[in-house]
Scaffold this active site. Structure first.
Site, PDB file in Angstrom:
ATOM      1  N   ARG A 256       0.927  -1.165  -0.106  1.00 56.38           N
ATOM      2  CA  ARG A 256      -0.062   0.002  -0.006  1.00 56.38           C
ATOM      3  C   ARG A 256       0.802   1.202   0.145  1.00 56.38           C
ATOM      4  NH1 ARG A 256      -5.091   1.661   4.164  1.00 56.38           N
ATOM      5  NH2 ARG A 256      -3.446   1.255   5.767  1.00 56.38           N
TER       6      ARG A 256
ATOM      7  N   ASP B 146      -4.077   3.075  13.787  1.00 58.40           N
ATOM      8  CA  ASP B 146      -3.224   3.646  12.906  1.00 58.40           C
ATOM      9  C   ASP B 146      -3.830   5.155  12.881  1.00 58.40           C
ATOM     10  OD1 ASP B 146      -5.496   3.906  11.311  1.00 58.40           O
ATOM     11  OD2 ASP B 146      -4.838   2.274   9.955  1.00 58.40           O
TER      12      ASP B 146
END
EC number: 2.3.3.9
Length: 528
Positions: free
Chosen positions: A159, A438
């Site tokens: 990613r 996150d």
């Protein structure tokens, strides 16, 4: 380095020269020269659309109705992406890469974005780690333990950073390159042919898309990259995270733009909540309750998940579920049992809805997620499952009822400070209060408080959410963190800097689109 127009301003650690080679830097530089003007135009367009949403709300775009109504399908997925029932996600540090690939999950999403701090050394070290993983040579000696790949590792998916983030340490013709193109370009250049030779391919998760033209830009990048490397069209396969509210309204269009290069959409739930708040930043009618009350069981989140599944399965794409933030709890059997029960219930809901797979953040949760999907999904996927009905715009946008409590406000401040402090220390995926968090965590925390304050929200007690309350709670939570971590670590742990960033963003007159932009510019753009 001897590439015309290219400067590397970050520190060159031993081994970095094997990633930042002249041919690789030229490849990234050419991506920048071709696509940077379009990227900048698309970022400006985001601001214009936000102003429109402020005045008019959001709906499906009338100009693309033929795409939504059309009878078309994506090209399809390769063999090693047919069964994605459990994927593990995490940062790109060496131990995580090895443990995730060995976890028993079907795929590992190696994250240069929200699960990693974008510090220069972390980003380039991550490229070294993924290259070694692709080569099968990745090993690690750490604290007397040896780590190496097992015989049948998970499928690797990278990613890159979102379109909004720069990479300040690679300068091309006087401009910093896009973090997205830096991450994509280096990984693709060094690994694409090796992955194809292994029977796999260069696979990517694409974050934070808001519009089909942003997907079109990625598709153009893919076409160019494959052409330069002599690979057939469609070698690259992407999974797009539908983690913005505007992206949910353009799920069909995003699939269409990437139809030769896409395998799936994913329900990135935490960023989606952040995007919901950001999209309705000035609307008192769309103020969400406490974060803990906004789960996948509330109506607008269920509507979102079912909409993604319908859209994907209609077009032949996989519909991936999202992340339960719970992680195993050591030393507390009752809390651990509660966490596992929450994960099991979350994965059961996703499997029953018709998702083709799901995410976990910890290797210890792979077995429970596999067990749930194995029972519901005996085949490799559920592409034949089509949830009943069609989504209405108001189903995606209606705010659910729920508490606005002092405890919820306090949790936002505590977790916001704790996560930002972790991020500043270089840890982008942080276990806080038995949850794996996150960057979306801090984004929800600070945007929710900004929206509560600026729309005149009051707590259930009747207390106004104003600057004085937020400042008082922030001071209290700094004391809580100091007591929790001790004086020595508190001083080095960047908690006061984190609180300053958090408070500045929450109390600003205008809502900053991403906290990582000013934080990166201040803390990492000049540090190497």
């Amino acid at each position: 380095m001897s590439v015309d127009g290219v400067q590397i301003t970050g520190t060159m650690k031993p081994g970095f020269e094997t990633i930042l080679t002249d041919p690789a830097l030229l490849f990234v530089a050419n991506l920048h020269r071709l696509y940077e003007p379009t990227r900048q135009a698309l970022l400006r367009a985001r601001d214009h659309r936000q102003n429109y949403y402020d005045a008019n709300g959001i709906d499906f775009a009338p100009e693309t109705s033929s795409v939504r109504d059309g009878d078309w399908k994506i090209t399809g997925s390769p063999a090693d992406l047919q069964d994605r029932r459990v994927e593990i996600t995490g940062p790109v540090d060496r131990k995580m890469v090895i443990n995730a690939l060995n976890s028993g999950a079907k795929c590992f999403m190696a994250c240069f974005e929200d699960a990693s701090t974008p510090a220069w050394e972390i980003m380039v070290d991550g490229q070294v780690n993924l290259r070694d993983a692709v080569a099968g040579t990745i090993t690690l000696e750490d604290r007397g333990k040896s780590y190496a790949l097992k015989a049948d590792p998970a499928v690797l998916i990278a990613r890159p950073r979102g379109w909004h983030l720069p990479e300040a340490h690679m300068i091309v013709d006087g401009e910093p390159v896009s973090g997205a193109l830096f991450d994509f370009g280096l990984y693709f250049f060094h690994n694409a042919r090796a992955l194809v030779a292994k029977g796999s391919g260069p696979y990517f998760y694409l974050p934070k898309l808001e519009h089909y033209l942003e997907a079109r830009l990625w598709n153009n990048v893919f076409v160019y990259a494959q052409s330069v490397m002599g690979l057939p069209l469609g070698t690259i396969k992407a999974t797009v995270l539908i983690e913005t509210l505007p992206g949910a309204f353009m799920a069909d269009e995003i699939l269409y733009e990437l139809r030769d290069h896409i395998a799936a959409l994913n329900c990135g739930r935490w960023d989606y909540i952040f995007s919901y708040i950001k999209t309705f930043r000035k609307s008192a009618a769309h103020v969400l309750p406490d974060r803990a009350a906004v789960n996948m069981g509330v109506p607008f989140m269920q509507a979102y998940a079912l909409h993604v599944i319908r859209t994907c399965h209609k077009r032949g794409a996989h519909a991936m579920g999202g992340m339960s933030a719970f992680i195993p709890v050591k030393g507390d059997e009752a809390a651990n049992d509660k966490a596992f029960a929450a994960v099991r219930a979350d994965k059961q809901r996703e499997a029953d809805f018709g998702h083709d797979g799901t995410w976990v953040a910890h290797p210890g949760l792979v077995p429970v997620a596999l067990e749930v999907f194995d029972k519901v999904m005996p085949g490799p996927n559920q592409l034949s499952v089509m949830p009943a009905g069609t989504v209405k715009p108001e189903e995606l946008t209606a705010a659910p009822p729920g508490p606005k409590s002092l405890a919820g406000l306090t949790n936002n401040v505590n977790v916001g400070i704790g996560y930002i402090a972790s991020w500043l220390r270089g840890v982008g995926a942080a276990p806080l209060h038995n949850m794996m968090e996150d960057a979306a965590t801090a984004e929800i925390s600070r945007t929710q408080l900004w929206q509560w304050r600026t729309t005149g929200a009051t707590l259930d007690t009747g207390e106004a959410v104003d600057a004085a309350l937020i400042e008082r709670v922030t001071a209290e939570q700094l004391d809580e963190w100091k007591a929790a971590v001790g004086d020595n670590f508190y001083a080095a742990g960047k908690y006061e800097e984190a609180a300053q960033i958090f408070s500045t963003l929450v109390l600003a007159d205008e809502l900053e689109p991403f906290l990582t932009l000013p934080a990166y510019a201040h803390y990492f753009a000049k540090a190497a």
